[in-house]
Design an enzyme around this catalytic site. Structure first.
Site: not given
Length: 346
Positions: A15, A18, A48, A66, A137-138, A225
């Site tokens: 993360c 980001k 959110d 994510d 998925g992809h 979170d």
């Protein structure tokens, strides 16, 4: 397995890659008003953790995605961390995951099939632990390795936990220790011990399943979170949503023990500085707090802990739920106040 280190194939990891909060706000523009769909219970309006759409009086669907670049070199561990992090957004809404889809971008000219397969197996292992299917998925061929999930969950509309419901006087509880970004940065520079790596993996692969149970408590007023924007960044989102201020006591904030000496030595992701700059004057640090303490509160967490705003009389009950769930470091770290949205750290 490939001799290529996954973390050397990407410019960031976890993360920590980001987009910084201030830059993200510039990209998205002004905060949008609630979209005109009566059954869209949560959209973009309060930053959110996931979108929520009501199906009927008993069920609402939670949808989130994510993904990120490697935070560790072991492909199986990378897959586990990314999947755990993605499912956390469902738990942070008080929901229960029901299904996931994989998002896969890999430099197929640099990584052997066995390595890519191990990443996917890591994600599958976490979905198995969560009791849900990884149903598809992809995938694309990309210059940097990317992995994550689309996570789908379910919650009763009346038990949904948003990040904007905190009330003045609420106590703040954090479920996991800070320092994940610090440990990951040390790993990338070859300075992380075996004990530090074990602590990093244990923290980032611990599913925040307690969030589903917290949905049953009316006195839990807000839930989110802690991930790439750091503890302070996600607490600020909680403050803005509720129109309240918050106070944190640094000495009460849980910290991963292996991260403490490293952050004092200056280790940490570049996202720390970006986060601190983004907070601007919405965070007031007590003058006695040292630089490493401020940086730790801004450390970009990957698959971090749940942050809960709970009525004082339910604090012990919520802490007990965390501890029974295996979150030994869960602790009360502050409280919400009346006032202009901001965070005071003492």
């Amino acid at each position: 397995m490939s001799e290529v280190k996954l973390t050397q194939l990407s410019h960031g990891g976890g993360c920590g890659c980001k987009i910084a909060p201030a830059m993200l706000q510039q990209i998205l523009g002004e905060v949008k008003e609630k979209l005109p769909y009566a059954n869209l219970l949560v959209g973009m309006e309060n930053s959110d953790d996931a979108a929520v759409y009501r199906l009927n009086d008993q069920q609402a669907i939670i949808a989130t995605t994510d993904f990120f670049m490697p935070i560790v070199d072991d492909p199986f561990d990378f897959g586990r961390i990314a999947a755990t992090n993605a499912l956390s957004d469902v738990y942070a809404m008080g929901g229960t995951p029901i299904m996931a889809l994989a998002i896969v971008g890999m430099p197929i000219d640099k990584l052997p099939v066995e390595t890519i397969r191990a990443i996917l197996h890591g994600g599958e292992a976490v979905c198995l632990a969560a009791g849900i299917p990884l149903a598809g998925g992809h995938s694309i061929d990309s210059t940097e390795p990317i992995y994550g999930l689309v996570a789908i969950g379910i919650v009763h509309p009346d038990r949904l936990k948003k990040n904007n419901g905190a009330q003045a006087g609420d106590k703040l509880i954090l479920g996991k220790g800070l320092g994940i970004g610090v440990l990951a940065a040390a790993l990338k520079k070859g300075a992380l011990s075996a004990e530090g790596y074990a602590q990093l993996i244990a923290a980032t692969t611990q599913l925040n399943t307690v969030g589903s149970a917290l949905s049953e408590l009316n006195r839990v007023h807000a839930l989110t979170d802690v991930t790439g924007f750091g503890l302070l960044g996600h607490l600020l989102e909680m403050c803005r949503g509720a129109g309240l201020a918050a106070g944190l006591q640094f000495e009460q904030v849980p910290i991963l023990s292996e991260a403490l000496p490293l952050v004092r030595q200056g280790y940490g992701p570049g996202a720390i500085e970006r986060n601190l700059e983004s907070y601007g004057d919405e965070v007031d640090f007590a003058v006695h707090l040292q630089g490493w303490q401020r940086r730790l509160l801004a450390d970009a967490q990957t698959s971090g802990g749940l942050l809960v705003a709970v009525a004082p009389e339910a604090t012990d009950e919520v802490l007990a739920m965390f501890h029974r769930g295996g979150f030994a470091q869960a602790a009360v770290i502050g409280e919400m106040w009346q006032g202009v949205p901001r965070v005071a750290v003492s």
